[in-house]
Design a protein around this motif. Structure first.
Motif, PDB file in Angstrom:
ATOM      1  N   UNK A 175    -112.562 -58.181 -27.165  1.00  0.00           N
ATOM      2  CA  UNK A 175    -113.049 -56.812 -27.369  1.00  0.00           C
ATOM      3  C   UNK A 175    -113.968 -56.344 -26.242  1.00  0.00           C
ATOM      4  N   UNK A 176    -114.427 -57.251 -25.396  1.00  0.00           N
ATOM      5  CA  UNK A 176    -115.300 -56.880 -24.276  1.00  0.00           C
ATOM      6  C   UNK A 176    -114.525 -56.370 -23.064  1.00  0.00           C
ATOM      7  N   UNK A 177    -113.211 -56.403 -23.121  1.00  0.00           N
ATOM      8  CA  UNK A 177    -112.375 -56.028 -21.983  1.00  0.00           C
ATOM      9  C   UNK A 177    -111.474 -54.851 -22.335  1.00  0.00           C
ATOM     10  N   UNK A 178    -111.033 -54.101 -21.305  1.00  0.00           N
ATOM     11  CA  UNK A 178    -110.021 -53.077 -21.579  1.00  0.00           C
ATOM     12  C   UNK A 178    -108.754 -53.747 -22.116  1.00  0.00           C
ATOM     13  N   UNK A 179    -108.022 -53.036 -22.951  1.00  0.00           N
ATOM     14  CA  UNK A 179    -106.768 -53.577 -23.474  1.00  0.00           C
ATOM     15  C   UNK A 179    -105.705 -53.570 -22.389  1.00  0.00           C
ATOM     16  N   UNK A 180    -104.927 -54.615 -22.350  1.00  0.00           N
ATOM     17  CA  UNK A 180    -103.848 -54.754 -21.381  1.00  0.00           C
ATOM     18  C   UNK A 180    -102.624 -54.029 -21.911  1.00  0.00           C
ATOM     19  N   UNK A 181    -102.535 -52.755 -21.557  1.00  0.00           N
ATOM     20  CA  UNK A 181    -101.421 -51.923 -21.997  1.00  0.00           C
ATOM     21  C   UNK A 181    -101.263 -50.787 -20.999  1.00  0.00           C
ATOM     22  N   UNK A 182    -100.078 -50.230 -20.954  1.00  0.00           N
ATOM     23  CA  UNK A 182     -99.835 -49.041 -20.144  1.00  0.00           C
ATOM     24  C   UNK A 182     -99.928 -47.849 -21.084  1.00  0.00           C
ATOM     25  N   UNK A 183    -100.944 -47.015 -20.878  1.00  0.00           N
ATOM     26  CA  UNK A 183    -101.140 -45.849 -21.740  1.00  0.00           C
ATOM     27  C   UNK A 183    -100.327 -44.668 -21.218  1.00  0.00           C
ATOM     28  N   UNK A 184     -99.643 -44.003 -22.114  1.00  0.00           N
ATOM     29  CA  UNK A 184     -98.999 -42.748 -21.763  1.00  0.00           C
ATOM     30  C   UNK A 184    -100.041 -41.643 -21.721  1.00  0.00           C
ATOM     31  N   UNK A 185     -99.648 -40.497 -21.174  1.00  0.00           N
ATOM     32  CA  UNK A 185    -100.580 -39.379 -21.046  1.00  0.00           C
ATOM     33  C   UNK A 185    -101.154 -38.963 -22.390  1.00  0.00           C
ATOM     34  N   UNK A 186    -100.306 -38.875 -23.397  1.00  0.00           N
ATOM     35  CA  UNK A 186    -100.783 -38.476 -24.725  1.00  0.00           C
ATOM     36  C   UNK A 186    -101.807 -39.440 -25.275  1.00  0.00           C
ATOM     37  N   UNK A 187    -101.579 -40.730 -25.081  1.00  0.00           N
ATOM     38  CA  UNK A 187    -102.530 -41.736 -25.564  1.00  0.00           C
ATOM     39  C   UNK A 187    -103.872 -41.591 -24.863  1.00  0.00           C
ATOM     40  N   UNK A 188    -103.851 -41.347 -23.560  1.00  0.00           N
ATOM     41  CA  UNK A 188    -105.105 -41.154 -22.815  1.00  0.00           C
ATOM     42  C   UNK A 188    -105.834 -39.918 -23.337  1.00  0.00           C
ATOM     43  N   UNK A 189    -105.109 -38.826 -23.515  1.00  0.00           N
ATOM     44  CA  UNK A 189    -105.729 -37.585 -23.978  1.00  0.00           C
ATOM     45  C   UNK A 189    -106.338 -37.737 -25.375  1.00  0.00           C
ATOM     46  N   UNK A 190    -105.615 -38.358 -26.289  1.00  0.00           N
ATOM     47  CA  UNK A 190    -106.123 -38.547 -27.656  1.00  0.00           C
ATOM     48  C   UNK A 190    -107.324 -39.482 -27.649  1.00  0.00           C
ATOM     49  N   UNK A 191    -107.223 -40.593 -26.924  1.00  0.00           N
ATOM     50  CA  UNK A 191    -108.328 -41.565 -26.890  1.00  0.00           C
ATOM     51  C   UNK A 191    -109.588 -40.914 -26.311  1.00  0.00           C
ATOM     52  N   UNK A 192    -109.446 -40.185 -25.211  1.00  0.00           N
ATOM     53  CA  UNK A 192    -110.611 -39.529 -24.611  1.00  0.00           C
ATOM     54  C   UNK A 192    -111.189 -38.447 -25.517  1.00  0.00           C
ATOM     55  N   UNK A 193    -110.330 -37.702 -26.187  1.00  0.00           N
ATOM     56  CA  UNK A 193    -110.806 -36.689 -27.135  1.00  0.00           C
ATOM     57  C   UNK A 193    -111.678 -37.348 -28.199  1.00  0.00           C
ATOM     58  N   UNK A 194    -111.205 -38.455 -28.747  1.00  0.00           N
ATOM     59  CA  UNK A 194    -111.963 -39.149 -29.795  1.00  0.00           C
ATOM     60  C   UNK A 194    -113.258 -39.754 -29.251  1.00  0.00           C
ATOM     61  N   UNK A 195    -113.214 -40.359 -28.064  1.00  0.00           N
ATOM     62  CA  UNK A 195    -114.413 -40.966 -27.486  1.00  0.00           C
ATOM     63  C   UNK A 195    -115.467 -39.910 -27.166  1.00  0.00           C
ATOM     64  N   UNK A 196    -115.048 -38.786 -26.590  1.00  0.00           N
ATOM     65  CA  UNK A 196    -116.003 -37.734 -26.240  1.00  0.00           C
ATOM     66  C   UNK A 196    -116.556 -37.069 -27.490  1.00  0.00           C
ATOM     67  N   UNK A 197    -115.705 -36.824 -28.474  1.00  0.00           N
ATOM     68  CA  UNK A 197    -116.178 -36.233 -29.731  1.00  0.00           C
ATOM     69  C   UNK A 197    -117.216 -37.162 -30.384  1.00  0.00           C
ATOM     70  N   UNK A 198    -116.962 -38.441 -30.407  1.00  0.00           N
ATOM     71  CA  UNK A 198    -117.918 -39.409 -30.990  1.00  0.00           C
ATOM     72  C   UNK A 198    -119.233 -39.395 -30.230  1.00  0.00           C
ATOM     73  N   UNK A 199    -119.168 -39.330 -28.897  1.00  0.00           N
ATOM     74  CA  UNK A 199    -120.396 -39.299 -28.087  1.00  0.00           C
ATOM     75  C   UNK A 199    -121.188 -38.021 -28.373  1.00  0.00           C
ATOM     76  N   UNK A 200    -120.490 -36.907 -28.551  1.00  0.00           N
ATOM     77  CA  UNK A 200    -121.186 -35.639 -28.823  1.00  0.00           C
ATOM     78  C   UNK A 200    -121.841 -35.641 -30.190  1.00  0.00           C
ATOM     79  N   UNK A 201    -121.243 -36.342 -31.150  1.00  0.00           N
ATOM     80  CA  UNK A 201    -121.776 -36.379 -32.517  1.00  0.00           C
ATOM     81  C   UNK A 201    -122.941 -37.353 -32.677  1.00  0.00           C
ATOM     82  N   UNK A 202    -123.081 -38.282 -31.733  1.00  0.00           N
ATOM     83  CA  UNK A 202    -124.169 -39.271 -31.892  1.00  0.00           C
ATOM     84  C   UNK A 202    -125.414 -38.879 -31.139  1.00  0.00           C
TER      85      UNK A 202
END
Length: 156
Positions: free
Chosen positions: A129-156
């Motif tokens: 869990x301390x490392x990035x996941x070894x996967x090839x992310x598609x554009x949609x996956x990057x966009x959704x993941x970043x949306x969730x990470x940024x939203x969480x940062x804004x809420x905390x």
């Protein structure tokens, strides 16, 4: 047949978020065959002039990993500039973890700059869990993941 590289390493681009605004990406490596490795940042910005290039350092990244470069090539992830004094070794291809949850095992993979796995070692599943996941992310996956990470940062 080799595709063209989406942009030079050190290029800064915007990633549209699913709710509004953009995250920021730094292209750290690209093969010219669709594979890229990047560092992605918040906070949410509405336009290119909102990006603080000085804040873009690897330690501040919200997400790091391999992704497909097609949206950069299509200009759906617009290029906004390049980092001054780009030094590739300051933006390394980090070790990445793969987890087989069913087997309760994990591996750490080391890649060269051409995306060839040069070493793989079994590691403790909790350490993965301390490392990035070894996967090839598609554009949609990057966009959704970043949306969730940024939203969480804004809420905390």
């Amino acid at each position: 047949m080799k595709r063209r590289r989406p942009a030079p390493d050190g290029t800064v681009f915007l990633v549209p978020l699913r709710d509004s605004g953009h995250a920021i990406g730094v292209l750290a490596r690209a093969t010219g065959e669709g594979h890229a490795f990047g560092y992605f940042f918040g906070p949410r910005v509405s336009k290119a002039s909102d990006v603080n290039m000085e804040r873009l350092i690897p330690e501040n990244a919200l997400l790091v990993g391999k992704f497909g470069d097609l949206e950069i090539l299509r200009k759906n992830w617009p290029i906004i500039g390049a980092l001054k004094d780009w030094v590739p070794s300051n933006w390394p291809m980090l070790p990445m973890a793969r987890i087989d949850e069913a087997a309760g095992r994990a591996w750490l993979a080391i890649y060269d700059d051409s995306f060839n796995c040069i070493k793989e070692t079994e590691i403790d599943i909790d350490a993965a869990s301390r490392y990035p996941y070894d996967r090839m992310m598609g554009a949609g996956a990057v966009e959704v993941r970043l949306t969730n990470l940024i939203r969480s940062a804004e809420e905390s």
